[in-house]
Enzyme design. Structure first.
Site, PDB file in Angstrom:
ATOM      1  N   GLU A 431       0.871  -1.260   0.043  1.00 49.79           N
ATOM      2  CA  GLU A 431       0.080  -0.035  -0.048  1.00 49.79           C
ATOM      3  C   GLU A 431       0.921   1.186  -0.016  1.00 49.79           C
ATOM      4  OE1 GLU A 431      -2.079  -0.917   3.554  1.00 49.79           O
ATOM      5  OE2 GLU A 431      -3.009  -2.771   2.678  1.00 49.79           O
ATOM      6  N   LEU A 474      -5.864  -1.943  -1.365  1.00 52.46           N
ATOM      7  CA  LEU A 474      -5.695  -1.855   0.257  1.00 52.46           C
ATOM      8  C   LEU A 474      -6.370  -3.178   0.462  1.00 52.46           C
ATOM      9  CD1 LEU A 474      -7.146   1.208   2.237  1.00 52.46           C
ATOM     10  CD2 LEU A 474      -6.517  -1.057   3.220  1.00 52.46           C
ATOM     11  N   ALA A 475      -5.588  -4.139   0.892  1.00 53.27           N
ATOM     12  CA  ALA A 475      -6.066  -5.527   1.205  1.00 53.27           C
ATOM     13  C   ALA A 475      -4.585  -6.307   1.166  1.00 53.27           C
ATOM     14  CB  ALA A 475      -6.640  -6.135  -0.069  1.00 53.27           C
ATOM     15  N   GLU A 476      -4.314  -6.666   2.460  1.00 48.28           N
ATOM     16  CA  GLU A 476      -3.341  -7.324   2.943  1.00 48.28           C
ATOM     17  C   GLU A 476      -3.294  -8.706   2.518  1.00 48.28           C
ATOM     18  OE1 GLU A 476      -5.092  -5.125   4.633  1.00 48.28           O
ATOM     19  OE2 GLU A 476      -3.605  -3.462   5.064  1.00 48.28           O
ATOM     20  N   GLN A 498       1.841  -1.988   5.684  1.00 49.59           N
ATOM     21  CA  GLN A 498       1.924  -0.789   6.388  1.00 49.59           C
ATOM     22  C   GLN A 498       2.154  -0.713   7.768  1.00 49.59           C
ATOM     23  OE1 GLN A 498      -1.123   2.205   5.184  1.00 49.59           O
ATOM     24  NE2 GLN A 498       0.615   2.605   3.443  1.00 49.59           N
ATOM     25  N   PHE A 499       1.433  -1.211   8.289  1.00 49.33           N
ATOM     26  CA  PHE A 499       1.495  -1.248   9.861  1.00 49.33           C
ATOM     27  C   PHE A 499       1.342  -2.681  10.296  1.00 49.33           C
ATOM     28  CE2 PHE A 499       0.015   3.185   9.018  1.00 49.33           C
ATOM     29  CZ  PHE A 499       1.088   3.867   9.580  1.00 49.33           C
ATOM     30  N   ASP A 501      -0.047  -3.705  12.928  1.00 45.66           N
ATOM     31  CA  ASP A 501      -1.559  -3.623  13.222  1.00 45.66           C
ATOM     32  C   ASP A 501      -2.561  -4.295  12.297  1.00 45.66           C
ATOM     33  OD1 ASP A 501      -0.999  -1.425  15.956  1.00 45.66           O
ATOM     34  OD2 ASP A 501       0.142  -1.185  14.022  1.00 45.66           O
ATOM     35  N   ILE A 503      -1.897  -6.268   9.720  1.00 43.72           N
ATOM     36  CA  ILE A 503      -1.353  -7.738   9.270  1.00 43.72           C
ATOM     37  C   ILE A 503      -2.215  -8.864   9.107  1.00 43.72           C
ATOM     38  CG2 ILE A 503      -0.274  -8.646  11.201  1.00 43.72           C
ATOM     39  CD1 ILE A 503       2.264  -9.270   9.432  1.00 43.72           C
ATOM     40  N   PRO A 505      -5.539  -9.371   8.219  1.00 40.56           N
ATOM     41  CA  PRO A 505      -6.213  -9.754   6.886  1.00 40.56           C
ATOM     42  C   PRO A 505      -5.285 -10.746   6.295  1.00 40.56           C
ATOM     43  CG  PRO A 505      -6.520  -7.350   6.876  1.00 40.56           C
ATOM     44  CD  PRO A 505      -5.573  -7.792   8.160  1.00 40.56           C
ATOM     45  N   HIS A 546      -1.481   1.620  16.013  1.00 43.34           N
ATOM     46  CA  HIS A 546      -0.446   2.109  15.113  1.00 43.34           C
ATOM     47  C   HIS A 546       0.847   1.645  15.915  1.00 43.34           C
ATOM     48  CE1 HIS A 546      -3.658   4.407  13.240  1.00 43.34           C
ATOM     49  NE2 HIS A 546      -2.712   4.185  11.968  1.00 43.34           N
TER      50      HIS A 546
END
Ligand SMILES: Cc1ncc(C[n+]2csc(CCOP(=O)(O)OP(=O)(O)O)c2C)c(N)n1
Ligand SMILES: [Mg+2]
Length: 746
Positions: A431, A474-476, A498-499, A501, A503, A505, A546
């Site tokens: 992302e 936007l989809a882990e 990205q974070f 927090d 992870i 998905p 975060h």
């Protein structure tokens, strides 16, 4: 769009004339059925019948307790046959699901190989006794190892197709190279290959299915999605899964697809639908979607009894569409085979199966001491001390001044850049990682570019192009699932979450797929991708979502290397090892350390590497060992220095740097010397990473201890927004100082 079947698609098939049928009355009138000759139809029946009878054999073996699980492809044979006849083994790529027995047989897998899996034999080419039966995976056919989580194959298939496309446009990247994972990873690709992925009707409810459809559609990838709709997911009927009860209607809005909805119990109609769709995908027009209506005559698996939720009348309606009977009737009606011919073919199949069963029951079983084999690469050991190199000092600036030390963020960026230059198989996505998806803005120099929310990938798209550095949706799960597929093909995806927090998905891929591909396939496949993750707190205002840690969840997953550097130089050296590694790596980057003054360093050069599993003694000491990592390192150092200044206590501070594998030797040597151990970590105290270290010290170093093993960690709660609350939650230098002092005085 309608495509005419291309005869060449069948050209690579072996002689379709079944053995022992030469005397039968195959028609030689030249009549074909959607392009299928009578001989091909006879071969089709042989495969379908073999598939069904192999299920029957396995069911019998299960009842005799000679195998331990059974799930059948019964009712799905026609659709499997159609895909097997239109796609090419060892050329196209396959992500089948458990009902695809007929497909695998049509591609060239043998009943004996399937039975080896059922008995759990050592020589089972799919898993060597590690996976349940019907979890297909034949390296020689490009059938990629399959798992049990429904739908996790979909994004991998998308990544696989992306891999094929990437190598076609970067053929140099496919070359072998010494000195890293590429030495052990053969790459093959065809310009017009198709990636097949199948799933049941119930599995279309999984989010990863929709994520896969979205990306395949958006990137016009040659992925053939096949939904085998038998109307049930175990006991749950399709109308509960799918709004309106028909998946074709729901997906019809995806652009770039060729869609087909077909009676999947009719082999000829199915074949025609596949031929049209495969031609569309092969021509590079985009993905295909085949919705095949099939039946499930044998309950979900041998652990299920469908009479509990399906009345007889419904089951009888299904039985009337049985593809085996339909095909048999078709052959007789068309005069392709008479009853005698059918009987002869079936007898031959039964005889062959008997031989296969007898052989499989005699097969050697795996030795218990092989269980740890292939958790990690047998070829490349990332802990080897030969990996270690010395940092190269940068040349002084033009004015003769020393080059200013760089932050961890700078060095990660520089390492990525140098590795991308060295290895064309590397792609970076996630992302916001691109400089700008609308690349004309960059070309026209209208903007500077983003390059990640922390700017770690800044400038890489500019330097290497948009096909090597790009934004994901936007989809882990999308990020990690596609990375798994690409890495299986030999690419080196270095993706970003990205974070930490967010992870979760991706957790199915991270727990059940990425680290297991090699082990579950008995080294038949591997996928050494790198997942970079921004982690941790001490942010002032990061709040709950975060600031999280949670590394122990991943160190608890066999097959995953987990790295957590505390300073710029280590980040550069360990990231290089991660990228060159032959195993999957979770590379944890502490956000607070990205731009910290602590631990800055000049760029150590394009070959600086640190082996995994080697701790660093940050400062030597004699009175107490403090074992830690990440953002606790500078805090512990501050506390240790104060303790020495004020009380003369000499702390030996150990930075683990790598959490799996971790450096037990350094810990043991230190604690044996100081006789006191404090384990400090930023994650919640209970069940955190340090709990395992503390347990092992207590267990193996008990005789050396003069004091209990202590831990300092976060409170068992999430990090709150207000800085007062954040400070109260995370371990601070004062907490560390207090614990060190108490322990030294114990
Ligand atoms: C993620 C996940 N959830 C649940 C299961 C248990 N499970 C295995 S198969 C299945 C039903 C699948 O139904 P469908 O997709 O329609 O395929 P079918 O078996 O009918 O061919 C379920 C719930 C699983 N394997 N994976
Ligand atoms: Mg189903």
């Amino acid at each position: 769009m309608l495509f005419i079947y291309n005869e060449n698609a069948m050209a690579t098939k072996t002689d379709p004339k079944p053995a022992g049928l030469k005397d039968d009355k195959s028609k030689s009138t030249g009549k074909t059925y959607e392009g299928l000759s009578p001989e091909q139809l006879i071969e089709a029946y042989r495969i379908m019948y073999t598939s069904r009878r192999l299920d029957d054999r396995e069911i019998l073996l299960k009842r005799q307790q000679k195998i331990f699980f059974q799930i059948s492809g019964a009712g799905h044979e026609a659709v499997g046959l159609a895909s097997g006849f239109t796609l090419k083994p060892a050329y196209d790529w396959f992500y089948p699901y458990y009902r695809d027995r007929a497909l695998c047989l049509a591609l060239g897998a043998t009943p004996y190989e399937m039975l080896l899996m059922a008995v759990g034999a050592a020589d089972d080419p799919q898993s060597g006794g590690r996976q349940m039966p019907s979890h297909w995976g034949f390296p020689k056919l490009n059938v990629v190892t399959q798992s049990s989580p429904t739908g996790s194959q979909v994004l991998q298939a998308v990544g696989c197709a992306e891999g094929g496309r990437y190598f076609a446009s970067h053929p140099q990247a496919a070359k072998k190279a010494d000195g890293d994972y590429r030495q052990f990873k053969d790459v093959k690709f065809e310009g017009d290959e198709v990636t097949y992925v199948s799933l049941g009707d119930g599995t279309t409810s999984e989010g990863e299915f929709w994520e896969g459809m979205n990306t395949a559609s958006n990137r016009k990838l040659p992925v053939l999605f096949v939904v085998q709709d038998n109307g049930y997911a175990i006991s749950v009927p399709v109308e509960v899964q799918t709004a309106g009860g028909n998946i074709s209607r729901l997906v019809s809005g995806f652009p770039n697809f060729h869609f087909e909805e077909v009676d999947g119990t009719d082999p000829v109609a199915s074949y025609a639908a596949f031929a049209r769709t495969v031609a569309y995908c092969r021509a590079g027009e985009g993905p295909g979607f085949i919705h095949a209506h099939v039946i499930r005559p044998y309950s979900h698996s041998l652990s299920d009894d469908e009479r509990l939720y399906r009345p007889d009348a419904e089951r009888e309606r299904d039985a009337a569409r049985d593809p085996i009977t339909r095909m048999q009737m078709f052959l007789i009606r068309e005069g392709i085979l008479d009853e005698k011919g059918i009987n002869k073919l079936e007898k031959q199949v039964e005889d062959d199966l008997q031989i296969a069963v007898d052989q499989a029951l005699e097969a050697a079983l795996p030795a218990p001491d092989t269980i740890m084999r292939y958790v990690y690469s047998p070829d490349l050991d990332p802990t080897s001390s030969a990996i270690q190199t010395e940092p190269v000092s940068p040349a002084p600036a033009a004015d003769g001044k020393k080059v200013a030390p760089k932050t961890m963020a700078d060095l990660i960026n520089a390492t990525l850049r140098d590795e991308m230059r060295r290895d064309e198989r590397i792609v970076i996505f996630g992302e916001d990682v691109a400089d700008a998806s609308r690349e004309q803005y960059l070309e026209e120099k209208l903007i500077k570019g983003k390059g990640g929310v922390f700017k770690l990938t800044y400038g890489l798209q500019h330097d290497f192009g948009s096909d090597r550095v790009f934004n994901s949706p936007l989809a882990e799960a999308n990020i990690v699932g596609r990375a798994v597929g690409m890495a299986t093909r030999g690419m080196k995806p270095v993706v970003e979450i990205q974070f930490f927090d967010y992870i979760w998905p991706a957790m199915m891929q991270l727990r059940n797929e990425l680290p297991l591909i090699r082990w579950r396939s008995n080294n038949g496949f591997s996928c050494p991708a790198v997942v970079r993750v921004a982690i941790g707190g001490y942010l002032t205002g990061g709040a709950i979502y975060h600031s999280q840690c949670g590394e122990s969840i991943f160190t608890h997953t066999p097959g995953m290397r987990v790295v957590f550097p505390s300073n710029a130089l280590d980040a550069a050296g360990l990231l290089r090892t991660a990228i060159r590694c032959d195993d999957p790596v979770l590379f944890l980057e502490h956000k607070r350390l990205y731009r910290e003054t602590f631990g800055r360093a000049p760029y150590p050069g394009p070959d600086y590497a640190i082996p995994f599993g080697k701790a660093k003694v940050v400062q030597p000491g004699t009175d107490l060992s403090v074992i830690t990592y990440g953002a606790v390192v500078p805090r512990a150092l501050q506390a240790a220095q104060k303790l020495e200044r004020e009380h003369g206590v000499k702390v030996e501070l150990i930075d683990l740097r790598c959490l799996n594998p971790f450096d037990w030797e350094t810990i043991a040597a230190s604690v044996s010397k100081t006789n006191r151990a404090l384990v400090a970590y930023e994650d919640s105290l209970s069940w955190g990473y340090g709990a395992e270290i503390a347990a092992r010290i207590a267990d193996e170093l008990f005789d050396h201890l003069d004091a209990p093993v202590r831990r300092v960690a976060a409170k068992d709660v999430f990090v709150a927004y207000q800085p007062i609350l954040e400070d109260a939650t995370l371990p601070q230098a004062e907490d560390l100082l207090r614990a060190m002092k108490e322990l030294s005085e114990y």
